[in-house]
Motif scaffolding. Structure first.
Motif, short mmCIF file in Angstrom:
data_model
loop_
_atom_site.label_atom_id
_atom_site.label_comp_id
_atom_site.label_asym_id
_atom_site.label_seq_id
_atom_site.Cartn_x
_atom_site.Cartn_y
_atom_site.Cartn_z
N GLN A 76 46.27 34.23 40.97
CA GLN A 76 45.57 33.67 42.13
C GLN A 76 45.84 34.50 43.38
O GLN A 76 44.91 34.81 44.12
N GLN A 77 47.09 34.88 43.63
CA GLN A 77 47.42 35.66 44.82
C GLN A 77 46.74 37.03 44.78
O GLN A 77 46.23 37.51 45.79
N GLY A 78 46.75 37.67 43.62
CA GLY A 78 46.10 38.96 43.49
C GLY A 78 44.60 38.86 43.72
O GLY A 78 44.00 39.68 44.42
N TRP A 79 44.00 37.84 43.15
CA TRP A 79 42.55 37.65 43.27
C TRP A 79 42.18 37.34 44.71
O TRP A 79 41.22 37.89 45.24
N LEU A 80 42.93 36.45 45.35
CA LEU A 80 42.65 36.11 46.75
C LEU A 80 42.88 37.30 47.67
O LEU A 80 42.17 37.48 48.65
N GLY A 81 43.88 38.12 47.36
CA GLY A 81 44.12 39.31 48.17
C GLY A 81 42.98 40.30 48.07
O GLY A 81 42.57 40.90 49.06
N TYR A 82 42.44 40.48 46.87
CA TYR A 82 41.36 41.43 46.68
C TYR A 82 40.06 40.93 47.31
O TYR A 82 39.34 41.70 47.95
N TYR A 83 39.76 39.66 47.16
CA TYR A 83 38.49 39.11 47.66
C TYR A 83 38.66 38.39 48.99
O TYR A 83 37.93 37.46 49.30
N ARG A 84 39.60 38.79 49.82
CA ARG A 84 39.88 38.08 51.06
C ARG A 84 38.73 38.17 52.07
O ARG A 84 38.63 37.34 52.95
N MET A 85 37.86 39.17 51.95
CA MET A 85 36.76 39.30 52.91
C MET A 85 35.52 38.52 52.49
O MET A 85 34.58 38.39 53.26
N ALA A 86 35.51 37.99 51.28
CA ALA A 86 34.32 37.30 50.77
C ALA A 86 34.37 35.81 51.10
O ALA A 86 35.43 35.24 51.37
N ILE A 87 33.22 35.18 51.05
CA ILE A 87 33.11 33.74 51.22
C ILE A 87 33.34 33.11 49.85
O ILE A 87 32.49 33.22 48.96
N ILE A 88 34.51 32.45 49.65
CA ILE A 88 34.86 31.97 48.31
C ILE A 88 35.36 30.53 48.27
O ILE A 88 35.74 30.05 47.22
N GLN A 89 35.33 29.80 49.38
CA GLN A 89 35.94 28.47 49.42
C GLN A 89 35.29 27.52 48.42
O GLN A 89 35.99 26.82 47.68
N ALA A 90 33.99 27.45 48.38
CA ALA A 90 33.30 26.49 47.50
C ALA A 90 33.56 26.83 46.03
O ALA A 90 33.80 25.93 45.22
N LYS A 91 33.53 28.10 45.70
CA LYS A 91 33.76 28.50 44.31
C LYS A 91 35.20 28.23 43.90
O LYS A 91 35.47 27.87 42.75
N LEU A 92 36.15 28.37 44.83
CA LEU A 92 37.55 28.08 44.51
C LEU A 92 37.76 26.60 44.27
O LEU A 92 38.52 26.21 43.38
N LYS A 93 37.11 25.76 45.06
CA LYS A 93 37.23 24.32 44.84
C LYS A 93 36.71 23.94 43.46
O LYS A 93 37.31 23.14 42.75
N GLU A 94 35.60 24.53 43.08
CA GLU A 94 35.02 24.29 41.75
C GLU A 94 35.98 24.76 40.65
O GLU A 94 36.21 24.06 39.67
N LEU A 95 36.57 25.93 40.86
CA LEU A 95 37.50 26.47 39.88
C LEU A 95 38.77 25.65 39.78
O LEU A 95 39.28 25.39 38.69
N TYR A 96 39.31 25.20 40.91
CA TYR A 96 40.52 24.38 40.90
C TYR A 96 40.27 23.04 40.24
O TYR A 96 41.14 22.49 39.57
N GLY A 97 39.08 22.49 40.41
CA GLY A 97 38.72 21.26 39.72
C GLY A 97 38.71 21.45 38.20
O GLY A 97 39.16 20.60 37.45
N TRP A 98 38.21 22.58 37.76
CA TRP A 98 38.20 22.91 36.34
C TRP A 98 39.62 23.13 35.82
O TRP A 98 39.98 22.68 34.74
N LEU A 99 40.43 23.83 36.61
CA LEU A 99 41.79 24.17 36.18
C LEU A 99 42.64 22.93 36.06
O LEU A 99 43.39 22.75 35.15
#
Length: 99
Positions: A76-99
């Motif tokens: 998660q930290q590596g992925w968030l570090g790499y994609y820090r400039m992108a708009i990802i909040q909604a997709k992360l909420k969806e992914l955390y719900g799945w996880l």
């Protein structure tokens, strides 16, 4: 240098049909600002993250619960570090719900 040109990869495209280094582009919907785009994570990038998380959380993986949490946090930290400039909040909420 006489390097060969890959015709499939090179060309003139609209930003919405283009991905580069795991990033995609979507148009911004802000008043009086047409022609501007936001960075988002490409579909391939999201699928690869989900696949990594699936392998970590697999029941048959021989590790303790704490080790699983540690591995998930590292990915998660590596992925968030790499994609820090992108708009990802909604997709992360969806992914955390799945996880």
């Amino acid at each position: 240098m006489k390097l060969p040109i890959n015709r499939e990869k090179s060309g003139i495209r609209k930003p919405v049909n283009f991905t580069i280094l795991g990033y995609g582009f979507v148009p911004m919907h802000v008043k009086e600002e047409s022609g501007k785009y936001q960075l988002v994570v490409s579909e391939k990038g999201r699928k690869s993250l989900k696949q990594k998380l699936k392998t970590i959380t697999r029941k048959t993986a021989p590790c303790t619960f704490d080790e699983r949490i540690q591995r998930i946090n590292e990915v998660q930290q590596g992925w968030l570090g790499y994609y820090r400039m992108a708009i990802i909040q909604a997709k992360l909420k969806e992914l955390y719900g799945w996880l």
